[in-house]
Motif scaffolding. Structure first.
Motif, PDB file in Angstrom:
ATOM      1  N   PHE A  69       0.769  -1.298   0.016  1.00 34.40           N
ATOM      2  CA  PHE A  69      -0.122   0.116  -0.088  1.00 34.40           C
ATOM      3  C   PHE A  69       0.857   1.258  -0.136  1.00 34.40           C
ATOM      4  O   PHE A  69       0.573   2.237  -0.599  1.00 34.40           O
ATOM      5  CB  PHE A  69      -1.041  -0.124   1.108  1.00 34.40           C
ATOM      6  CG  PHE A  69      -2.073  -0.727   0.707  1.00 34.40           C
ATOM      7  CD1 PHE A  69      -3.339  -0.046   0.525  1.00 34.40           C
ATOM      8  CD2 PHE A  69      -2.120  -2.103   0.752  1.00 34.40           C
ATOM      9  CE1 PHE A  69      -4.485  -0.726   0.135  1.00 34.40           C
ATOM     10  CE2 PHE A  69      -3.427  -2.887   0.595  1.00 34.40           C
ATOM     11  CZ  PHE A  69      -4.516  -2.363   0.094  1.00 34.40           C
ATOM     12  N   ALA A  70       1.940   1.222   0.774  1.00 35.96           N
ATOM     13  CA  ALA A  70       2.897   2.303   0.592  1.00 35.96           C
ATOM     14  C   ALA A  70       3.198   2.548  -0.876  1.00 35.96           C
ATOM     15  O   ALA A  70       3.475   3.702  -1.133  1.00 35.96           O
ATOM     16  CB  ALA A  70       3.895   1.991   1.767  1.00 35.96           C
ATOM     17  N   ILE A  71       3.860   1.632  -1.526  1.00 38.33           N
ATOM     18  CA  ILE A  71       4.453   1.904  -2.728  1.00 38.33           C
ATOM     19  C   ILE A  71       3.102   2.264  -3.533  1.00 38.33           C
ATOM     20  O   ILE A  71       3.174   3.008  -4.619  1.00 38.33           O
ATOM     21  CB  ILE A  71       5.161   0.581  -3.279  1.00 38.33           C
ATOM     22  CG1 ILE A  71       6.366   0.245  -2.587  1.00 38.33           C
ATOM     23  CG2 ILE A  71       5.022   0.481  -4.917  1.00 38.33           C
ATOM     24  CD1 ILE A  71       6.934  -1.111  -2.973  1.00 38.33           C
ATOM     25  N   ALA A  72       2.026   1.611  -3.445  1.00 39.28           N
ATOM     26  CA  ALA A  72       0.881   1.924  -4.438  1.00 39.28           C
ATOM     27  C   ALA A  72       0.394   3.472  -4.208  1.00 39.28           C
ATOM     28  O   ALA A  72       0.033   4.316  -5.018  1.00 39.28           O
ATOM     29  CB  ALA A  72      -0.364   1.002  -4.034  1.00 39.28           C
ATOM     30  N   LEU A  73       0.185   3.834  -2.963  1.00 43.45           N
ATOM     31  CA  LEU A  73       0.123   5.305  -2.685  1.00 43.45           C
ATOM     32  C   LEU A  73       1.097   6.501  -3.111  1.00 43.45           C
ATOM     33  O   LEU A  73       0.849   7.199  -3.668  1.00 43.45           O
ATOM     34  CB  LEU A  73      -0.339   5.296  -1.250  1.00 43.45           C
ATOM     35  CG  LEU A  73      -1.515   4.708  -0.772  1.00 43.45           C
ATOM     36  CD1 LEU A  73      -1.897   4.956   0.712  1.00 43.45           C
ATOM     37  CD2 LEU A  73      -2.853   5.302  -1.357  1.00 43.45           C
ATOM     38  N   LEU A  74       2.375   5.801  -3.147  1.00 43.03           N
ATOM     39  CA  LEU A  74       3.378   6.672  -3.603  1.00 43.03           C
ATOM     40  C   LEU A  74       3.277   6.786  -5.134  1.00 43.03           C
ATOM     41  O   LEU A  74       3.529   7.856  -5.410  1.00 43.03           O
ATOM     42  CB  LEU A  74       4.606   6.050  -3.204  1.00 43.03           C
ATOM     43  CG  LEU A  74       6.291   6.806  -3.844  1.00 43.03           C
ATOM     44  CD1 LEU A  74       6.274   8.107  -3.370  1.00 43.03           C
ATOM     45  CD2 LEU A  74       7.242   5.980  -3.638  1.00 43.03           C
ATOM     46  N   VAL A  75       3.173   5.720  -5.926  1.00 41.68           N
ATOM     47  CA  VAL A  75       2.934   5.717  -7.182  1.00 41.68           C
ATOM     48  C   VAL A  75       1.644   6.599  -7.742  1.00 41.68           C
ATOM     49  O   VAL A  75       1.850   7.311  -8.490  1.00 41.68           O
ATOM     50  CB  VAL A  75       2.926   4.407  -7.894  1.00 41.68           C
ATOM     51  CG1 VAL A  75       2.223   4.214  -9.294  1.00 41.68           C
ATOM     52  CG2 VAL A  75       3.945   3.551  -7.856  1.00 41.68           C
TER      53      VAL A  75
END
Length: 103
Positions: A69-75
């Motif tokens: 989720f951290a990577i998805a929200l960063l993207v």
């Protein structure tokens, strides 16, 4: 200071400033409608987010779900910023009421 307390203070300050701006710029009937709609949409988005996050944490485990989720929200954040800079989201994200008051 714990992150939860810091986030609560920042959210309260942002909400307070948003409400003050609404009081000065938008008539009361329309303001109530907008704030009600805002709260309803925020509740729906949070419900969907936590439902998806719960299933992801159950399937992947807590640490992998957090990373995903951290990577998805960063993207997602970088994508919206890139869209604003490249121009195809700039018109939607521009605060036109501020530009009209300057001229």
């Amino acid at each position: 200071m714990p992150r939860g307390i810091t986030l609560t203070i920042l959210t309260a300050a942002f909400g307070f400033n948003l409400n003050i701006e609404f009081q000065h710029r938008i008539p009361s009937e329309r303001r109530v409608t907008l704030l009600s709609l805002d709260k309803m949409l925020a509740g729906l988005v949070m419900a969907v987010f936590y439902a998806v996050y719960g299933f992801a944490a159950d399937k992947l485990g807590l640490s992998e779900a957090r990373l995903t989720f951290a990577i998805a929200l960063l993207v997602l954040g970088l994508g919206s910023k890139a869209g604003e800079v490249l121009g195809f989201l700039g018109e939607y994200l521009r605060l036109s009421h501020l530009e009209k008051s300057d001229g």
